[in-house]
Each structure stands twice: as structure tokens, then as C-alpha cells.
Design a protein around this motif. Sequence first.
Motif, PDB file in Angstrom:
ATOM      1  N   MET A   1     -13.142 -15.207 -26.896  1.00 32.55           N
ATOM      2  CA  MET A   1     -11.974 -14.233 -27.367  1.00 32.55           C
ATOM      3  C   MET A   1     -10.633 -14.430 -26.777  1.00 32.55           C
ATOM      4  SD  MET A   1     -13.590 -12.298 -29.489  1.00 32.55           S
ATOM      5  CE  MET A   1     -12.697 -10.954 -29.508  1.00 32.55           C
ATOM      6  N   PRO A   2      -9.495 -13.887 -27.158  1.00 35.87           N
ATOM      7  CA  PRO A   2      -8.227 -14.050 -26.627  1.00 35.87           C
ATOM      8  C   PRO A   2      -8.087 -13.264 -25.505  1.00 35.87           C
ATOM      9  CG  PRO A   2      -8.137 -12.516 -28.476  1.00 35.87           C
ATOM     10  CD  PRO A   2      -9.416 -13.064 -28.545  1.00 35.87           C
ATOM     11  N   VAL A   3      -7.008 -13.339 -24.723  1.00 33.07           N
ATOM     12  CA  VAL A   3      -6.614 -12.712 -23.601  1.00 33.07           C
ATOM     13  C   VAL A   3      -6.584 -11.122 -24.135  1.00 33.07           C
ATOM     14  CG1 VAL A   3      -5.229 -12.162 -21.785  1.00 33.07           C
ATOM     15  CG2 VAL A   3      -5.748 -14.597 -22.259  1.00 33.07           C
ATOM     16  N   GLN A   4      -6.965 -10.332 -23.723  1.00 34.75           N
ATOM     17  CA  GLN A   4      -6.930  -8.834 -24.131  1.00 34.75           C
ATOM     18  C   GLN A   4      -5.591  -8.288 -24.227  1.00 34.75           C
ATOM     19  OE1 GLN A   4      -9.272  -7.035 -25.614  1.00 34.75           O
ATOM     20  NE2 GLN A   4      -7.653  -5.382 -26.039  1.00 34.75           N
ATOM     21  N   ALA A   5      -4.753  -8.483 -23.043  1.00 33.07           N
ATOM     22  CA  ALA A   5      -3.568  -8.282 -22.834  1.00 33.07           C
ATOM     23  C   ALA A   5      -2.628  -8.720 -23.859  1.00 33.07           C
ATOM     24  CB  ALA A   5      -2.986  -8.060 -21.452  1.00 33.07           C
ATOM     25  N   PHE A   6      -2.852  -9.954 -24.230  1.00 31.80           N
ATOM     26  CA  PHE A   6      -1.961 -10.539 -25.278  1.00 31.80           C
ATOM     27  C   PHE A   6      -2.188  -9.779 -26.775  1.00 31.80           C
ATOM     28  CE2 PHE A   6      -1.544 -13.448 -28.800  1.00 31.80           C
ATOM     29  CZ  PHE A   6      -0.234 -13.700 -28.857  1.00 31.80           C
ATOM     30  N   MET A   7      -3.173  -9.147 -26.619  1.00 32.78           N
ATOM     31  CA  MET A   7      -3.663  -8.084 -27.987  1.00 32.78           C
ATOM     32  C   MET A   7      -2.676  -6.921 -28.055  1.00 32.78           C
ATOM     33  SD  MET A   7      -5.219 -10.632 -29.274  1.00 32.78           S
ATOM     34  CE  MET A   7      -5.392  -9.780 -30.769  1.00 32.78           C
ATOM     35  N   ASP A   8      -1.872  -6.557 -26.757  1.00 29.87           N
ATOM     36  CA  ASP A   8      -1.268  -5.341 -26.846  1.00 29.87           C
ATOM     37  C   ASP A   8      -0.276  -5.477 -27.952  1.00 29.87           C
ATOM     38  OD1 ASP A   8      -2.128  -4.617 -24.541  1.00 29.87           O
ATOM     39  OD2 ASP A   8      -0.322  -5.167 -23.358  1.00 29.87           O
ATOM     40  N   GLY A   9      -0.367  -4.138 -28.969  1.00 34.76           N
ATOM     41  CA  GLY A   9       0.532  -4.375 -30.182  1.00 34.76           C
ATOM     42  C   GLY A   9      -0.014  -5.130 -31.264  1.00 34.76           C
ATOM     43  N   VAL A  10      -1.307  -5.782 -31.305  1.00 38.20           N
ATOM     44  CA  VAL A  10      -1.834  -6.417 -32.092  1.00 38.20           C
ATOM     45  C   VAL A  10      -3.240  -5.754 -32.716  1.00 38.20           C
ATOM     46  CG1 VAL A  10      -3.057  -8.619 -32.868  1.00 38.20           C
ATOM     47  CG2 VAL A  10      -0.846  -8.525 -31.337  1.00 38.20           C
ATOM     48  N   ASP A  11      -3.265  -5.277 -33.751  1.00 35.98           N
ATOM     49  CA  ASP A  11      -4.469  -4.599 -34.450  1.00 35.98           C
ATOM     50  C   ASP A  11      -5.715  -5.698 -34.394  1.00 35.98           C
ATOM     51  OD1 ASP A  11      -6.475  -3.614 -36.184  1.00 35.98           O
ATOM     52  OD2 ASP A  11      -4.598  -2.526 -36.846  1.00 35.98           O
ATOM     53  N   ASP A  12      -6.805  -4.991 -33.715  1.00 34.20           N
ATOM     54  CA  ASP A  12      -7.914  -5.638 -33.665  1.00 34.20           C
ATOM     55  C   ASP A  12      -8.540  -6.107 -34.865  1.00 34.20           C
ATOM     56  OD1 ASP A  12      -8.187  -5.201 -30.984  1.00 34.20           O
ATOM     57  OD2 ASP A  12      -9.368  -3.700 -30.789  1.00 34.20           O
ATOM     58  N   ARG A  13      -8.395  -5.396 -36.052  1.00 33.19           N
ATOM     59  CA  ARG A  13      -9.022  -5.603 -37.234  1.00 33.19           C
ATOM     60  C   ARG A  13      -8.048  -6.958 -37.697  1.00 33.19           C
ATOM     61  NH1 ARG A  13      -8.888  -0.916 -41.534  1.00 33.19           N
ATOM     62  NH2 ARG A  13     -10.072   0.061 -39.983  1.00 33.19           N
ATOM     63  N   GLN A  14      -6.745  -6.899 -37.459  1.00 30.88           N
ATOM     64  CA  GLN A  14      -5.893  -8.057 -37.946  1.00 30.88           C
ATOM     65  C   GLN A  14      -6.335  -9.328 -37.289  1.00 30.88           C
ATOM     66  OE1 GLN A  14      -2.029  -7.868 -36.811  1.00 30.88           O
ATOM     67  NE2 GLN A  14      -1.234  -9.573 -37.805  1.00 30.88           N
ATOM     68  N   LEU A 124      -6.623 -19.043 -17.514  1.00 30.47           N
ATOM     69  CA  LEU A 124      -6.260 -18.725 -16.205  1.00 30.47           C
ATOM     70  C   LEU A 124      -5.944 -17.099 -16.179  1.00 30.47           C
ATOM     71  CD1 LEU A 124      -4.967 -19.237 -13.387  1.00 30.47           C
ATOM     72  CD2 LEU A 124      -2.664 -19.534 -14.511  1.00 30.47           C
ATOM     73  N   VAL A 125      -5.092 -16.893 -17.314  1.00 28.96           N
ATOM     74  CA  VAL A 125      -4.818 -15.417 -17.186  1.00 28.96           C
ATOM     75  C   VAL A 125      -6.000 -14.511 -17.430  1.00 28.96           C
ATOM     76  CG1 VAL A 125      -3.556 -13.319 -18.585  1.00 28.96           C
ATOM     77  CG2 VAL A 125      -2.764 -15.774 -18.273  1.00 28.96           C
ATOM     78  N   LYS A 126      -7.113 -14.980 -18.106  1.00 24.24           N
ATOM     79  CA  LYS A 126      -8.414 -14.091 -18.302  1.00 24.24           C
ATOM     80  C   LYS A 126      -9.174 -13.713 -16.727  1.00 24.24           C
ATOM     81  CE  LYS A 126      -9.838 -15.878 -22.383  1.00 24.24           C
ATOM     82  NZ  LYS A 126     -10.674 -16.822 -23.077  1.00 24.24           N
ATOM     83  N   HIS A 127      -8.668 -14.652 -15.762  1.00 22.76           N
ATOM     84  CA  HIS A 127      -9.210 -14.646 -14.337  1.00 22.76           C
ATOM     85  C   HIS A 127      -8.317 -13.741 -13.420  1.00 22.76           C
ATOM     86  CE1 HIS A 127     -12.783 -16.901 -15.184  1.00 22.76           C
ATOM     87  NE2 HIS A 127     -11.927 -17.644 -15.572  1.00 22.76           N
ATOM     88  N   LEU A 128      -6.977 -13.428 -13.967  1.00 23.59           N
ATOM     89  CA  LEU A 128      -6.019 -12.625 -13.087  1.00 23.59           C
ATOM     90  C   LEU A 128      -6.356 -11.224 -13.209  1.00 23.59           C
ATOM     91  CD1 LEU A 128      -2.702 -14.749 -13.657  1.00 23.59           C
ATOM     92  CD2 LEU A 128      -4.129 -14.877 -11.644  1.00 23.59           C
ATOM     93  N   PRO A 129      -5.784 -10.584 -12.174  1.00 22.76           N
ATOM     94  CA  PRO A 129      -6.074  -8.959 -12.483  1.00 22.76           C
ATOM     95  C   PRO A 129      -5.314  -8.284 -13.680  1.00 22.76           C
ATOM     96  CG  PRO A 129      -5.422  -9.688  -9.994  1.00 22.76           C
ATOM     97  CD  PRO A 129      -5.419 -10.896 -10.651  1.00 22.76           C
ATOM     98  N   ALA A 130      -5.970  -7.360 -13.858  1.00 20.93           N
ATOM     99  CA  ALA A 130      -5.553  -6.602 -15.210  1.00 20.93           C
ATOM    100  C   ALA A 130      -4.232  -6.046 -15.188  1.00 20.93           C
ATOM    101  CB  ALA A 130      -6.634  -5.473 -15.514  1.00 20.93           C
ATOM    102  N   ASP A 131      -3.701  -5.774 -14.000  1.00 20.20           N
ATOM    103  CA  ASP A 131      -2.534  -5.147 -13.558  1.00 20.20           C
ATOM    104  C   ASP A 131      -1.340  -6.082 -13.356  1.00 20.20           C
ATOM    105  OD1 ASP A 131      -3.187  -6.055 -10.902  1.00 20.20           O
ATOM    106  OD2 ASP A 131      -2.707  -4.200  -9.996  1.00 20.20           O
ATOM    107  N   GLN A 132      -1.583  -7.294 -13.551  1.00 15.51           N
ATOM    108  CA  GLN A 132      -0.735  -8.495 -13.435  1.00 15.51           C
ATOM    109  C   GLN A 132      -0.149  -8.747 -14.724  1.00 15.51           C
ATOM    110  OE1 GLN A 132       0.763 -10.374 -10.598  1.00 15.51           O
ATOM    111  NE2 GLN A 132       2.207 -10.476 -12.145  1.00 15.51           N
ATOM    112  N   PRO A 133       1.279  -8.479 -14.999  1.00 14.59           N
ATOM    113  CA  PRO A 133       1.892  -8.879 -16.244  1.00 14.59           C
ATOM    114  C   PRO A 133       2.244 -10.212 -16.366  1.00 14.59           C
ATOM    115  CG  PRO A 133       3.167  -7.005 -15.298  1.00 14.59           C
ATOM    116  CD  PRO A 133       2.063  -7.617 -14.218  1.00 14.59           C
ATOM    117  N   VAL A 134       2.015 -11.056 -17.627  1.00 11.30           N
ATOM    118  CA  VAL A 134       2.069 -12.493 -17.515  1.00 11.30           C
ATOM    119  C   VAL A 134       2.787 -12.628 -18.850  1.00 11.30           C
ATOM    120  CG1 VAL A 134       0.826 -14.708 -17.608  1.00 11.30           C
ATOM    121  CG2 VAL A 134      -0.164 -12.759 -16.193  1.00 11.30           C
ATOM    122  N   TYR A 135       3.945 -13.754 -18.749  1.00 10.75           N
ATOM    123  CA  TYR A 135       4.546 -13.830 -19.969  1.00 10.75           C
ATOM    124  C   TYR A 135       4.571 -15.488 -19.806  1.00 10.75           C
ATOM    125  CZ  TYR A 135       6.332  -9.244 -20.335  1.00 10.75           C
ATOM    126  OH  TYR A 135       6.395  -7.878 -20.535  1.00 10.75           O
ATOM    127  N   GLY A 136       4.378 -16.008 -21.143  1.00  5.91           N
ATOM    128  CA  GLY A 136       4.379 -17.635 -21.168  1.00  5.91           C
ATOM    129  C   GLY A 136       5.843 -17.906 -21.532  1.00  5.91           C
TER     130      GLY A 136
END
Length: 365
Positions: A1-14, A124-136
Motif C-alpha cells: 500500500m502507498p504511504v498513507q499521508a501521500f493520500m491526503d486529498g486523494v480519494d480511497d476509491r480512486q 523510508l517515509v512509512k517508517h518515519l513518525p506520522a507527525d513528520q511532514p515529508v516532501y519529495g
Amino acid sequence: MPVQAFMDGVDDRQRDDLESTLTGWWKELFRAVKIGPDEDFFMLGGGPVLAETIRAKVRGKYRVDIPAEDFYDARTIAKMADYIQIRQASAESWCIVPIRTGGNRRPLFLIHGIGGNVLGFFSLVKHLPADQPVYGVQAQSLQPGAKIHVSLEDMAAHYVREIRRLQPHGPYAFLGLSFGGLVAYEMARQLLAAGETVGLLGMLDTWQPSYMKRLPNPGSLPVRVYQRLRLVWLGMRRLNLPHKMIYLRNRLRNRALRVFYRYLAARGGGKISESMKSVRDINWIAGIQYPVLPYAGQVTLFRATGENDWRLPQDLGWGAVAAGGVDLHPLPGDHGQVLAEPNVSLLAEQLDACLQRISSDVRMI
């Protein structure tokens, strides 16, 4: 599954629909009843012809091109879905990819490797704390029709402008993968010159190129020519005749493109037709031509220890240019395993400790 936070604003159904469509195409190609999201395209028997079929279907339905050089990185259903969503999410800003936008810490910017995309960072991002914003930060040269920066200094300046739109002031936190470490280094130098602060200049197994040029050569010219030809032979020995010709054609094309990119770099960059674009070769030329100048701060180096070279110091040459020294973090495995399990878990743990230290220093100020 993708990194959950990357899905911010992306519909799960999509996302489900996307994976379902890709799975259907793969089942049809491989005539399989069941294909899981993490099964490898090439291990299933895929090759260049089937890859082009999938690429054409993705272009037709999602208007996203997966270059042949990126297909290996997107070789599972999950990674291919990630790739498509990255390209769709970054339609307005091709450089900054929001992987995780939630959290109250200062953001971490992950700088692309020589391939240009940021898919490899998702584990890598999956293993970082959930409160750490990450941008590629992905390669600007991926954008169709845009002016290409062949100079690493120009490339870094472009990324700094994009990052400062998101975070106007420091301290900044960077982690660059291999070639991306060089880009992060120049970004940090430019930010310091602008009066900003860099809390973390992280490099993931990045060698200092000017130091490498001073190392004794491991062999005479005939030996090096033999080794180069042997690599070509190893790359094509199991291919049939048509694929051998394709392999040789691509090798010659890449050589010609590198000569062209050197010329373009001397002219200060410019626009390149899509047929003449090779992101890896653009970055390769930018890296070998980059003049490494001193840096006033500290380099944090995460180094793979599985490929020890007797000619290289532990700090991979960065101690010679970093006035603040090198904070060294050894990692098991070789260069290609630093973002793979189980090594990536240790990397995330060490990286998070560095990020927490930056936060503590900021609060003390």
C-alpha cells in the motif's frame, strides 16, 4: 500500500480503482488468475514488449507517461499506482511532491537520485513518525517542454526557489539519495549564502566527486577498457539477437546524448525535445561537472558499509570540504539496499533522531 499521508486529498476509491485497473491489465498480459500488488513485473516474465503495452495503456487512460528508464522503479502494481499519482499530484509543480503533508514538525525534503523520481523514498517515509511532514523533490527535467538545467548549480537554485514557496525560511532539512546528496549540498550552500539556516544536510551514500577524481586509478587503460567491454558483454550475453541490437543501440545513444548534454551545459541549459531527453544522463553530466566548493556547516552522512573501497575514507571525502565536520551513520548492506528492508528501518530510526535533534536546537534558540 502507498504511504498513507501521500493520500491526503486523494480519494480511497480512486486509489482502489487505479490498482484494480492496473491489476486487470497485468492479468490480461500474463494470463494470470491472481496478481498481488507487490508482485514484480519482470519476475512474472515481463519484458520490453509487454512493458511498452502497459506504458501505452497508462498513457491512454491516465495521460501519464512512464519512461522506459523509470519502468523498473514502478515494477509492481503498488509502485506503478504511486508513480501515476505522483505525476498527477505534481502537475502544477513538477519538482515538489507532497508525500506527507500532516504533522507539526518542520518538513523534510527528500532529493531525488540520478533517476529523477522519488518512488524509492516511500519505504523510508512509512517508517518515519506520522507527525513528520515529508516532501519529495523530483527532477525538473521530468517536466515535458520545460527548460532543462544541465548545470547542478542551476538545478539546485531551481529547487531552492520551489522549496521556499512552501517553506520561506529555515532551518531546512534535506536528505539526498546518492546523486541527490550532491544536489542537497549545493542547495544548502545557496541557502547559507542567502542568510538562511540548514538544520540537516543529509546524504544517503553520496561520494564526494572532487575527492574521487584524486584517487589512484585501480588499473591501466587496457584494463579499464577490458572491464568496460566486459560489462557490455555481461549486459547482453543472455539476450537474443534483436534485443542485443536494441541494447547496443541504447548504449551508443546514451554516449551521444552525454556529449550533447555537455555542450548544452556549456551554453547554460535550454529546451530539449522529449526524444532527446534522458534524465539519468542529464543528472550524470551535472554531477561529474559539479565543482565542489567548501560548505560552512555539517554534513550528515548515512553510509552503506557493504561496499567498502580501500581508496575511500569513512566519510567518503566530505570531511575535506565540510567545515562543520561529518556526522557519520553506518548502514548495513550495499548502495542498492539502503532503502530496502531491513536496512531502511535502521535508516529511518537514525534519520528521525537527527530530525528530533534539529527540533530541540530550534526550541533552545
